[in-house]
Design a protein around this motif. Sequence first.
Motif: not given
Length: 197
Positions: A83-91, A162-163, A190-191
């Motif tokens: 979820x973190x990677x998805x949120x970061x990429x969408x951002x 994503x830390x 989202x994350x």
Amino acid sequence: MDDWVSVVHELAGDPLVQLATKVGVRAVVRRVRRGGPGAAAHSEAGPALASTKGTENPVTMVTEDSTTGGQLAESLLQGVGNEGMRAATRLLGAHRGGYWLHRLLEQEAQLSATARKPVIDRSGRHPSVDWDVIGLLLLDSPHVFKSSSSELAVLKVAASLVSRCGVQLGTVVQVVDDRELRLILRAIGEAAYGEGG
């Protein structure tokens, strides 16, 4: 201002995020009321150079293509479950028409050579952003990301989801505009809670 605050509360139900938002909103409102040099520096159609207290760097312009930032983000998220990677990429896809995602792809060879690792992971069935490499570059070679302070803040926030990068929220809220702040708050939700969180 009440409408703005209600949008922020709607985007982020988490009390900690709400507290950070209130502090950020106050900083933005103070900056706009003062009419300081950075108050209107971040409009979408604004200049390639924004001037917030002389800390801005020239923006490297990215060649526009027909792929939207959202489409590009989704293409880099196929098979990604974190979820973190998805949120970061969408951002990054939502920010200024996918500015960073387009840039990562267009400057992939240069960035990968600096990091000595690919910034786009192509080892799986679908390419995705290699957040370890982005974090490494932000830590060891931030000069490769020539950009305005608000653009760099958004990239750092994405990596922090994503830390891979620590960010100071006070610094972030001082350099981003209200649209960027909303995108950041949505990405945090989202994350934490998944898409639509």
